[in-house]
Write a protein that holds these residues in place. Sequence first.
Motif, PDB file in Angstrom:
ATOM      1  N   PRO A 263       0.831  -1.218   0.000  1.00  0.00           N
ATOM      2  CA  PRO A 263       0.000   0.000   0.000  1.00  0.00           C
ATOM      3  C   PRO A 263       0.860   1.262   0.000  1.00  0.00           C
ATOM      4  CG  PRO A 263      -0.592  -1.469   1.832  1.00  0.00           C
ATOM      5  CD  PRO A 263       0.669  -1.997   1.248  1.00  0.00           C
ATOM      6  N   ALA A 264       0.480   2.234  -0.797  1.00  0.00           N
ATOM      7  CA  ALA A 264       1.217   3.505  -0.889  1.00  0.00           C
ATOM      8  C   ALA A 264       1.318   4.173   0.480  1.00  0.00           C
ATOM      9  CB  ALA A 264       0.530   4.441  -1.879  1.00  0.00           C
ATOM     10  N   SER A 265       0.289   4.001   1.302  1.00  0.00           N
ATOM     11  CA  SER A 265       0.263   4.679   2.604  1.00  0.00           C
ATOM     12  C   SER A 265       1.363   4.178   3.549  1.00  0.00           C
ATOM     13  CB  SER A 265      -1.110   4.504   3.251  1.00  0.00           C
ATOM     14  OG  SER A 265      -1.358   3.120   3.429  1.00  0.00           O
ATOM     15  N   GLU A 266       1.931   3.016   3.240  1.00  0.00           N
ATOM     16  CA  GLU A 266       2.976   2.466   4.131  1.00  0.00           C
ATOM     17  C   GLU A 266       4.383   2.870   3.700  1.00  0.00           C
ATOM     18  OE1 GLU A 266       2.422  -1.769   4.320  1.00  0.00           O
ATOM     19  OE2 GLU A 266       0.458  -1.601   5.296  1.00  0.00           O
ATOM     20  N   ILE A 267       4.462   3.645   2.602  1.00  0.00           N
ATOM     21  CA  ILE A 267       5.785   4.017   2.090  1.00  0.00           C
ATOM     22  C   ILE A 267       6.199   5.392   2.632  1.00  0.00           C
ATOM     23  CG2 ILE A 267       7.075   4.616  -0.034  1.00  0.00           C
ATOM     24  CD1 ILE A 267       5.284   2.477  -1.429  1.00  0.00           C
ATOM     25  N   SER A 268       7.415   5.466   3.125  1.00  0.00           N
ATOM     26  CA  SER A 268       7.916   6.764   3.595  1.00  0.00           C
ATOM     27  C   SER A 268       9.017   7.262   2.639  1.00  0.00           C
ATOM     28  CB  SER A 268       8.458   6.648   5.018  1.00  0.00           C
ATOM     29  OG  SER A 268       9.538   5.739   5.045  1.00  0.00           O
ATOM     30  N   VAL A 269       9.195   8.590   2.634  1.00  0.00           N
ATOM     31  CA  VAL A 269      10.176   9.203   1.735  1.00  0.00           C
ATOM     32  C   VAL A 269      11.040  10.183   2.523  1.00  0.00           C
ATOM     33  CG1 VAL A 269      10.505  10.484  -0.416  1.00  0.00           C
ATOM     34  CG2 VAL A 269       8.418   9.130  -0.094  1.00  0.00           C
ATOM     35  N   ALA A 270      12.331  10.089   2.337  1.00  0.00           N
ATOM     36  CA  ALA A 270      13.247  11.077   2.930  1.00  0.00           C
ATOM     37  C   ALA A 270      14.518  11.131   2.100  1.00  0.00           C
ATOM     38  CB  ALA A 270      13.571  10.703   4.374  1.00  0.00           C
ATOM     39  N   GLU A 271      14.979  12.333   1.848  1.00  0.00           N
ATOM     40  CA  GLU A 271      16.253  12.572   1.147  1.00  0.00           C
ATOM     41  C   GLU A 271      16.451  11.725  -0.106  1.00  0.00           C
ATOM     42  OE1 GLU A 271      19.560  12.704   3.813  1.00  0.00           O
ATOM     43  OE2 GLU A 271      18.834  14.612   4.591  1.00  0.00           O
ATOM     44  N   GLY A 272      15.395  11.643  -0.908  1.00  0.00           N
ATOM     45  CA  GLY A 272      15.518  10.947  -2.192  1.00  0.00           C
ATOM     46  C   GLY A 272      15.428   9.431  -2.101  1.00  0.00           C
ATOM     47  N   ILE A 273      15.050   8.886  -0.956  1.00  0.00           N
ATOM     48  CA  ILE A 273      14.932   7.436  -0.774  1.00  0.00           C
ATOM     49  C   ILE A 273      13.499   7.078  -0.374  1.00  0.00           C
ATOM     50  CG2 ILE A 273      15.815   5.405   0.477  1.00  0.00           C
ATOM     51  CD1 ILE A 273      18.148   6.727  -0.802  1.00  0.00           C
TER      52      ILE A 273
END
Lengths: 753, 153
Positions: A150-160
Amino acid sequence: MSIRKTKIGRRAFIKNTSLAGGGLILGFSILNSCSTEKEKSMAVKEMPEEWFEMNAYLKIGDNGLVTIMAPNPEFGQGVITAMPMIVADELDVNWQDVIVEQANFNAEDYGWQFTGGSQGIRRRWEGLRLAGATAKAMLVAAAAKTWNVPASEISVAEGILTHEQTGKKAGFGELASIAATMEVPEEVPLKNVKDFTIIGTSKKSVENKKIVTGKPLFGLDYQYEGALVAMVEHPPAFGLQLKSYNDESVRAMSGIVDVFKIKTLEDGFKRGYFDTNAFTDLLVIVGKNTWEVMNAKKAMKAEWEPIADSKYLMDQFGTEVEVEVPGGLESTTDHYAKMKEMASRASTVMRQDGDPEKVFRNADNVIERSYSCPFLAHNCMEPMNFFANVTDEGAHLAGPLQAPGLTETTVAARLGIPVEKVEIELTRMGGGFGRRAYGHYAVEAALISQQVKAPVKLIYTREDDMTFGIYRPSYYATYRAALDENNELIAFHVNAGGVPESPLFPNRFPAGTVEHYLAEQWAIKSNITIGAFRAPRSNFMAGAEQAFLDEVAEAAGKDPIDFRLELLEKAKNNPVGEENEYDPDRLAGVLKLVREKSDWDTPKPGVSRGVSAYFCHNSYAAHVLDIVMEGDRPVVQNVVCAIDCGIVINPDAAANMAEGAIIDGVGNAMYGVLSFKDGKPEQTNFDTYRMIRHTEAPKQVEVHFVQNEVDPTGLGEPPFPPVFGALANALYKATGRRYYHQPFNADHSELLG
Amino acid sequence: MANYILNINGKRLEVEVDPSTPLLWVLRDHLKLVGTKFGCGMAQCGACTVHIDDTAVRSCVLPVSSVAESKITNIEGLSADGDHPVQQAWMEVDVPQCGYCQAGQIMTAAALLKQNPNPTEEEIESAMNGNICRCGTYLRIKKAVQIAAGKTS
């Protein structure tokens, strides 16, 4: 976090198909701006093999580098760095991995690409955030699809991108090709202010390395194979026009290709708002290099004749206005005499509260003072110039412009081609200050290229630049204040005007704080052209009003900050009228902050202090300016400045701009003047036009920003106008004399009596 | 027209120009070294500052005929990779606003530090007084010169 519909700037998000190759990178990598070995070692990414376009503002390389487009023209205000910072923050990319590219003029992708009015960041704030957040959402969707989570479980930080539950991880570059094929989301979340990682941190200009190594950046540096050099000759005085010329000897001079006349605007052409131009008939000299053309220009023989009274139509953003241009050769002495006379009469009432005349008649104490300022030239360090290559295919232009959208319209109309055939490259501008919103020089370059059928670079000499017009107008304002027996301000009257426009803002402070209030205005027609100059009108009114209030506070026996705060308390709790433009709390806020930071309440021996505060361009600024006398020379020792412009994107760059505004203000207040005799500007270059220099600048400037979460407002202009008042008030404390007429270092008593 | 072989940024470059042509326009028009800027054309603003044998001069009023034998350095030749201490300090302090005058400011500052590696605040202001910055970056310029002085001395 807030959810926003992506329809703002939606047009820019339509182009989300992947682009192979990515083409030539014209931009400037942050990698190139690294100033230390440490920074260089941190920047390890090479150029990617393939770029994937997410929307008009950004593309992502297969190795995670991100190119962000800077949409607005850059003239030193720092938007080429600050705007991409906003995109990068919402995208959650590491700033080290960002390459910035200046967008060319492209209304379809970038809308209103205008630099002016301190509106850049304010108007682009949401659109730039959406550009970053939309691309991030597409990267997240690509990861969700690839990893089947699920998209909601994905986190994003500093290009990762990370999916913690499965331990999956991928850089932007790995998912860019898939992300670029994802649907553009209907709505996206935007960050909370506390979650910003780039906005609010100081980043150095992405163009520093190019600037300090002298790389071609500016319009004047534009290179084009086979380009000729052109210069123009305009009448030596306002009120004159070209009668005849003799080019015989000039044509024979070395390197000269052609001499002819152009008409920048045809008679009867309905002008746009930025088509201001006193000199539409010009002599043109075209040659092979600058020095030869300069010499031919000096040798040119021309006769000039007086203009008659005339009128033209102007489209003021949808409203058609008829502008009258009187004939005659005007002089500064006549301007001041006329202004003084106009100021003594009743004028056009713009706002009235209560019964001011009755209160003035019965008041215990009435204070009346008049203030004035001269015309000013913008004097951008890079003189006006433009490149044009007009062929059967269309017009290719490049150069420094603040309002390319409006210039494009005029160029197309004048060349008789559709706007789609006009292409404008935006170069970095060597200053603007309002001057480069008026793009007549781009139209001139286009007409010259059309005539000589060759690529041409038009260059103004400094003298051309300073004497062509489009100046800060000359203004005059008379203030009256009535105090009762308790020294309360009970009535206030301002009557302001100028050549050729009034500077009045009827609904600004102290309107709203006084029961009985009158604001009137007048104007004197002129053939000297005027244009926006850093904080138009405010740049005079702030100084006059804040110097007057200082005198009223003194007459009332009150501390000048206390006096203003008491008035603002009234405006907050019991405002008079409903049209007041300013927020009394925010204006009081900058006064309180500057009081604290300057330690206003502790007098410093030998230091004379002046305070001033003003609202304009949606922002608030207050200064405390310290003068120390060295013999009879006043030295500005320190200026403490407090600004409320909402969220600050790039704090150190913002402080730089405020420091510059303060130095600019001190310079213009002390020395700035452009005067006229028989229509002729009396200052034509920096030998006669006095600009502030290193030794005259304040020795120190401290800039403080009010910390809040208000969406960002303007900064280029707001710190400028209040300088004039703070300086006048400090000079009074230092010398015992009130300064009413700018420039303060000149004695205008013979003009004003 | 005359032929000149000029020593610019360590290279020998040949131009054929009128002897009265100011060095500024030889650099900009004939050699495409556009890092040196045109500001006033009368040695009043300093935008065109270059070094002639390590001394800061205004190239806009200097006829090419008078510099034929000299060692000329412009902003593009101040360092190989923008790593002259003055250029480094300019980036560290984030001096530029519009940036147009900065090539001239940097050349004046570099010449000052060559002659006087530890200038006082007053000496910096006075040496830089011929260079106008319309954006008002004077305080940052002063700070950058002080930082560079620490590194060159």
